[in-house]
Design a protein around this motif. Structure first.
Motif, PDB file in Angstrom:
ATOM      1  N   TRP A  52      -3.471  -3.894   1.916  1.00  0.00           N
ATOM      2  CA  TRP A  52      -3.110  -5.099   1.165  1.00  0.00           C
ATOM      3  C   TRP A  52      -1.766  -4.929   0.445  1.00  0.00           C
ATOM      4  O   TRP A  52      -1.024  -5.894   0.273  1.00  0.00           O
ATOM      5  N   GLY A  82       1.253  -7.241   1.221  1.00  0.00           N
ATOM      6  CA  GLY A  82       1.783  -7.995   0.090  1.00  0.00           C
ATOM      7  C   GLY A  82       3.288  -7.827  -0.050  1.00  0.00           C
ATOM      8  O   GLY A  82       4.024  -8.801  -0.208  1.00  0.00           O
ATOM      9  N   LEU A  83       3.731  -6.594   0.041  1.00  0.00           N
ATOM     10  CA  LEU A  83       5.167  -6.338  -0.134  1.00  0.00           C
ATOM     11  C   LEU A  83       5.973  -6.915   1.028  1.00  0.00           C
ATOM     12  O   LEU A  83       7.066  -7.442   0.833  1.00  0.00           O
ATOM     13  N   HIS A 131       6.206 -10.668   0.520  1.00  0.00           N
ATOM     14  CA  HIS A 131       7.187 -10.993  -0.521  1.00  0.00           C
ATOM     15  C   HIS A 131       8.612 -10.876   0.026  1.00  0.00           C
ATOM     16  O   HIS A 131       9.454 -11.749  -0.212  1.00  0.00           O
ATOM     17  N   ASP A 149      -7.115   0.327  -8.305  1.00  0.00           N
ATOM     18  CA  ASP A 149      -6.365   0.267  -7.042  1.00  0.00           C
ATOM     19  C   ASP A 149      -4.874   0.424  -7.351  1.00  0.00           C
ATOM     20  O   ASP A 149      -4.468   0.523  -8.513  1.00  0.00           O
ATOM     21  N   PHE A 150      -4.079   0.445  -6.313  1.00  0.00           N
ATOM     22  CA  PHE A 150      -2.642   0.659  -6.477  1.00  0.00           C
ATOM     23  C   PHE A 150      -2.032  -0.406  -7.396  1.00  0.00           C
ATOM     24  O   PHE A 150      -1.143  -0.114  -8.208  1.00  0.00           O
ATOM     25  N   GLY A 151      -2.527  -1.626  -7.281  1.00  0.00           N
ATOM     26  CA  GLY A 151      -2.000  -2.718  -8.108  1.00  0.00           C
ATOM     27  C   GLY A 151      -2.269  -2.467  -9.585  1.00  0.00           C
ATOM     28  O   GLY A 151      -1.394  -2.684 -10.438  1.00  0.00           O
ATOM     29  N   THR A 162       7.652  -3.811  -8.043  1.00  0.00           N
ATOM     30  CA  THR A 162       6.389  -3.765  -7.296  1.00  0.00           C
ATOM     31  C   THR A 162       5.418  -4.816  -7.814  1.00  0.00           C
ATOM     32  O   THR A 162       4.732  -5.482  -7.015  1.00  0.00           O
ATOM     33  N   ILE A 185       6.229  -7.620  -9.149  1.00  0.00           N
ATOM     34  CA  ILE A 185       6.740  -8.903  -8.647  1.00  0.00           C
ATOM     35  C   ILE A 185       6.404  -9.072  -7.162  1.00  0.00           C
ATOM     36  O   ILE A 185       5.904 -10.100  -6.736  1.00  0.00           O
ATOM     37  N   GLY A 186       6.656  -8.016  -6.387  1.00  0.00           N
ATOM     38  CA  GLY A 186       6.409  -8.089  -4.946  1.00  0.00           C
ATOM     39  C   GLY A 186       4.944  -8.355  -4.629  1.00  0.00           C
ATOM     40  O   GLY A 186       4.621  -9.165  -3.759  1.00  0.00           O
ATOM     41  N   LEU A 187       4.066  -7.696  -5.345  1.00  0.00           N
ATOM     42  CA  LEU A 187       2.636  -7.854  -5.056  1.00  0.00           C
ATOM     43  C   LEU A 187       2.094  -9.141  -5.677  1.00  0.00           C
ATOM     44  O   LEU A 187       1.232  -9.804  -5.084  1.00  0.00           O
ATOM     45  N   ASP A 203       3.751 -11.902  -6.069  1.00  0.00           N
ATOM     46  CA  ASP A 203       4.277 -12.976  -5.223  1.00  0.00           C
ATOM     47  C   ASP A 203       4.226 -12.557  -3.752  1.00  0.00           C
ATOM     48  O   ASP A 203       5.143 -12.808  -2.989  1.00  0.00           O
ATOM     49  N   GLY A 204       3.155 -11.916  -3.341  1.00  0.00           N
ATOM     50  CA  GLY A 204       3.032 -11.465  -1.953  1.00  0.00           C
ATOM     51  C   GLY A 204       2.063 -12.320  -1.180  1.00  0.00           C
ATOM     52  O   GLY A 204       2.314 -13.501  -0.945  1.00  0.00           O
ATOM     53  N   THR A 205       0.930 -11.752  -0.819  1.00  0.00           N
ATOM     54  CA  THR A 205      -0.115 -12.516  -0.136  1.00  0.00           C
ATOM     55  C   THR A 205      -1.110 -13.035  -1.181  1.00  0.00           C
ATOM     56  O   THR A 205      -1.047 -12.672  -2.347  1.00  0.00           O
ATOM     57  N   GLU A 228      -4.188 -12.256  -1.317  1.00  0.00           N
ATOM     58  CA  GLU A 228      -4.990 -11.127  -1.793  1.00  0.00           C
ATOM     59  C   GLU A 228      -4.232 -10.280  -2.813  1.00  0.00           C
ATOM     60  O   GLU A 228      -4.780  -9.899  -3.849  1.00  0.00           O
ATOM     61  N   SER A 229      -2.973 -10.013  -2.525  1.00  0.00           N
ATOM     62  CA  SER A 229      -2.235  -9.151  -3.458  1.00  0.00           C
ATOM     63  C   SER A 229      -2.050  -9.879  -4.789  1.00  0.00           C
ATOM     64  O   SER A 229      -2.119  -9.267  -5.853  1.00  0.00           O
ATOM     65  N   ARG A 273      -5.344  -9.644  -6.716  1.00  0.00           N
ATOM     66  CA  ARG A 273      -5.558  -8.303  -7.275  1.00  0.00           C
ATOM     67  C   ARG A 273      -4.649  -8.040  -8.476  1.00  0.00           C
ATOM     68  O   ARG A 273      -5.065  -7.398  -9.448  1.00  0.00           O
ATOM     69  N   MET A 274      -3.413  -8.509  -8.411  1.00  0.00           N
ATOM     70  CA  MET A 274      -2.497  -8.264  -9.533  1.00  0.00           C
ATOM     71  C   MET A 274      -2.902  -9.070 -10.758  1.00  0.00           C
ATOM     72  O   MET A 274      -2.788  -8.589 -11.886  1.00  0.00           O
ATOM     73  N   GLU A 320       8.281 -14.266 -12.462  1.00  0.00           N
ATOM     74  CA  GLU A 320       8.760 -14.018 -11.093  1.00  0.00           C
ATOM     75  C   GLU A 320       7.608 -13.563 -10.203  1.00  0.00           C
ATOM     76  O   GLU A 320       7.610 -13.822  -8.995  1.00  0.00           O
TER      77      GLU A 320
END
Ligand SMILES: [Fe+2]
Ligand SMILES: [Fe+2]
Ligand SMILES: [Fe+2]
Lengths: 325, 253
Positions: free
Chosen positions: A305, A309-310, A313, B93-95, B144, B146-148, B150-152, B154-155, B158-159, B209
């Motif tokens: 994920w 996700g990255l 983006h 998790d990583f987030g 990171t 911001i990327g996660l 504003d990603g999918t 799911e991401s 999770r964030m 952002e």
């Protein structure tokens, strides 16, 4: 079988091109990604560089096992830096492999589903802090033995990756030896830990060079192509000759009763490791094969994920930039 | 409280934050979602452990009882730790790890910026060195998040969950107590109210952002930096971190 396949692939190529290719290698020229190369050369390199990269990555695990238990802040920092280097080595090597037309993700998938191997040594457990010493001293020591000659390998990107890696590896071996030294000169329990670590890592370290390949067709071809620079037996002998005096200096006993200095050959006679154990480990039956592969699979699956996700983006940003132009 | 006691306490706060967070981040080693992240996380952990050596080293000096940075790290029990509750929270998790990092980095960066002007030169010097590293930490963690965020789908989900989970630990960073007041009066530590405003500006921009929503609640958990009531997590961390030193007292490693 595989060796013979590689051999026949080499001979299936246009003989003139093959001869010109061999002449370049014999003249000490580097082969670069855009140059013509025999399919067997490419395949052998992908396998070898890929396996090496995987070994760096899986190799993070046995040492990572002790980062949170390192006894001092300095030891923790040094171990972290070392394991971080190994990840960096993996990165350089995957990049070198990618120049041969295979992606890092493809190689990773092959590691995770067991189609590709990594060094057998990382399937052994690290049980005490002295194992951090033994791994640096013996495992990195054996790796250096293998890698120093590969700096002169014929494939340019591989050779350059090995040059960068070798610079860092000697620090790894020194920090391992320094841990062993502290332990060997420490309390009786520490000394016992150091001896125990040597007992468990000695033969697996000798196995790192692989079984004797003096009669292997595959190895002969690889040596002709300068993908392999020495026979496994030569490297193993060099390793033993270098390591035994270091063990003596530590006051530790190499777990081999047959170990003797042989004046005639100017090297030690020593016992071969148990090769049936080696083949068991390679086949997946080592003490930690299951955990190591499971840990890598979990990291990859749990991270899906994040990667998605990255990437999503980054795609949005690209689209926004295009729209703005 | 004498100034020396307050200074010692304050240095423990600085050093315990980096020690505990550095330890948490180092737990990722070899298990990150992608190789570049493994390297970056190890790098962050390394910086934080280096900063710990400096802060706790100075704390030991100030205390004057001959305790080294290692003694302080390895031979104190939970109630003597002075880190924020935020940094002892598990990785999740990583987030969650990166959200915790980003919240701490934003605070840490503003704090260190002010500490470079501390009336105590030793503190100013450590802060200046750490600030360079932490500037990079915040760049990376905010990018990171911001990327996660504003990603999918799911991401993003999770964030947002990570932010909601960790938000109650933000307030403690900015709630002054007697130690903070003494350090402010001594010209060492900044005014935490002013720091909060700068933190909010930074974090608001990052969260916007990242398309994440800042929780409404201003409720703040407390008890970390005073040591009055840590979470249950810290004790488990110490059982690992201190195990060798505790099991084999007097051995040199
Ligand atoms: Fe390496
Ligand atoms: Fe290696
Ligand atoms: Fe290494």
């Amino acid at each position: 079988m595989y060796a013979q396949m590689v051999q026949s692939e080499a001979t299936a190529e246009d003989p003139e091109k093959l001869a010109a290719f061999q002449a370049r290698i014999d003249a000490g020229e580097k082969i670069e990604p855009k140059d013509w190369m025999p399919e067997g050369y490419r395949k052998t390199l992908i396998r070898q560089i890929g396996q090496h990269a995987h070994s760096e990555i899986v190799g993070q695990l046995p040492e990572g096992n002790w980062i949170t238990r390192a006894p001092t802040l300095e030891r923790k920092a040094i171990l972290l830096a070392k394991v971080q280097d190994e990840a960096g080595h993996g990165l350089y090597l995957y990049c070198a492999a990618e120049t041969l037309g295979v992606s890092r993700d493809e190689l990773t998938e092959m590691l995770l589903d067991g189609r590709m191997k990594y060094s057998s040594i990382f399937n052994y457990p690290t049980l005490t802090w002295a194992d951090m010493g033994a791994v640096g001293w013996l495992v990195d020591g054996a790796a250096i033995m293998n890698q120093v000659p590969l700096q002169r390998t014929s494939y340019g990107p591989y050779s350059r990756a090995m040059i960068r890696i070798c610079k860092e590896e000697s620090f790894h071996q020194r920090q391992g030896y320094s841990i062993m030294m502290k332990m060997a000169q420490g309390t009786p329990v520490q000394k016992k830990m150091a001896q125990d670590a040597l007992n468990r890592f000695w033969y697996p370290s000798l196995m790192m060079f692989g079984p004797s390949d003096k009669d292997s067709v595959h190895s002969a071809q690889s040596m002709k192509w300068k993908i392999k620079m020495n026979t496994n037996d030569d490297l193993r002998q060099k390793f033993v000759d270098q390591t035994v005096p270091q063990a003596e200096f530590l006051g530790l006993t190499v777990p081999d009763e047959t170990l003797r200095w042989n004046e005639d050959k100017g090297g030690y006679d020593f016992a071969e490791p148990d090769w049936s154990e080696f083949f068991d480990v390679i086949q997946g039956n080592g003490p930690c094969n299951t955990e190591r592969l499971a840990a890598r699979n979990k990291a990859w699956d749990d991270g899906a994920w994040v990667r998605e996700g990255l990437m999503a983006h980054a795609a949005k940003k690209r689209a926004a930039k295009l729209a703005a132009e | 409280m004498t100034d020396q006691t307050a200074l010692f306490e304050y240095l423990l706060r600085l050093g315990d934050n980096t020690l505990v967070l550095g330890h948490r981040v180092s737990e990722w080693c070899g298990h990150a979602p992608v190789l570049e992240e493994d390297i970056a996380l190890a790098n962050t952990a390394l910086d934080l452990i280096g900063q710990t050596q400096m802060w706790l080293g100075l704390a030991g000096e100030v205390e004057g009882s001959g305790r080294s940075a290692d003694d302080l790290a390895m031979h104190r029990d939970v109630w003597d730790f002075r880190n924020l509750l935020l940094v002892e929270q598990p990785n999740g998790d990583f987030g969650q790890t990166l959200m915790r990092q980003c919240l701490f980095d934003a605070f840490h960066l503003e704090l260190l910026t002010d500490l470079t002007r501390a009336s105590d030169d030793r503190i100013a010097a450590i802060a200046a060195k750490a600030l360079k590293e932490v500037t990079y930490h915040l760049d990376r963690s905010s990018e990171t998040v911001i990327g996660l965020g504003d990603g999918t789908e799911e991401s993003h989900r999770r964030m947002q969950a990570a932010l909601d989970l960790l938000w109650p630990y933000v307030g403690e960073m900015f709630t002054p107590d007697a130690v903070d007041d003494a350090m402010l009066a001594a010209g060492i530590a900044p005014d935490l109210k002013a720091l909060r405003a700068r933190f909010d500006t930074r974090i608001d921009a990052i969260l916007t952002e990242a398309t994440l929503t800042k929780p409404d609640s201003t409720y703040a958990q407390s008890g970390g930096k005073t040591g009055f009531r840590h979470s249950e997590h810290l004790g488990h961390m110490l059982t690992q971190m201190q195990w060798l030193q505790r099991a084999y007292p007097g051995a040199a490693w």
